[in-house]
Design an enzyme around this catalytic site. Sequence first.
Site, PDB file in Angstrom:
ATOM      1  N   GLU A  63       0.816  -1.224   0.000  1.00  0.00           N
ATOM      2  CA  GLU A  63       0.000   0.000   0.000  1.00  0.00           C
ATOM      3  C   GLU A  63       0.851   1.277   0.000  1.00  0.00           C
ATOM      4  O   GLU A  63       0.524   2.238  -0.686  1.00  0.00           O
ATOM      5  CB  GLU A  63      -0.901  -0.012   1.238  1.00  0.00           C
ATOM      6  CG  GLU A  63      -1.896   1.124   1.269  1.00  0.00           C
ATOM      7  CD  GLU A  63      -2.923   0.924   2.390  1.00  0.00           C
ATOM      8  OE1 GLU A  63      -3.436  -0.199   2.525  1.00  0.00           O
ATOM      9  OE2 GLU A  63      -3.180   1.891   3.111  1.00  0.00           O
ATOM     10  N   ASP A  64       1.928   1.277   0.767  1.00  0.00           N
ATOM     11  CA  ASP A  64       2.632   2.549   1.013  1.00  0.00           C
ATOM     12  C   ASP A  64       3.973   2.705   0.310  1.00  0.00           C
ATOM     13  O   ASP A  64       4.426   3.832   0.090  1.00  0.00           O
ATOM     14  CB  ASP A  64       2.852   2.732   2.518  1.00  0.00           C
ATOM     15  CG  ASP A  64       1.547   3.008   3.252  1.00  0.00           C
ATOM     16  OD1 ASP A  64       0.603   3.512   2.612  1.00  0.00           O
ATOM     17  OD2 ASP A  64       1.480   2.728   4.459  1.00  0.00           O
TER      18      ASP A  64
END
Length: 179
Positions: A63-64
Amino acid sequence: MDEGIRLVVRAAEFAARAHCRHRRKDVDQTPYINHLAHVAHLLAEAGCDANLIAAGYLHDTIEDVRVSYETLVENFGEDIAGLVRDVTDDKSQRWQRRKQAQIEHATAASPRVAALKLADKISNLYSLRDTPPHGWDAAEIRKYIEWAHQVVTRLPSPNPVLLADYQTIRGELIERLGG
Ligand code: ZN
């Protein structure tokens, strides 16, 4: 040497590299790895298996910091990569939609995915108490607590140790905000 320990240490090192420039949003810009280590620690204390603890370290890599699912499969196998994928928000969606999707998907979480989601929320609540994001006021913190609660209360058969941790930190945070 226990294979599980080797795996968790390898995941910790992978996460530290992947998130090396990534900071939390508090005034001190706490290194992001602190959050990942906290999530892994919560899972370990709750008696979770080594793959799940490793996924605790890795849970924000897709996700990051744009690690691919395939890279996780190559390095850690399908079980761990699948756990990470299952707690990854779809970043092609707007923030509001992503937050709503977490609420909707919570009921379908497997017990291990539920444990990972719960440990993540617990760690975020600790951060809100001890190192809140720069510029967040009480209303914004309350909004996060309320949203997290909507996710957590929909998780099927949550780990009892983690659920107790969650209730404790949630209670403390609400008390601090003045009920
Ligand atoms: Zn997280």
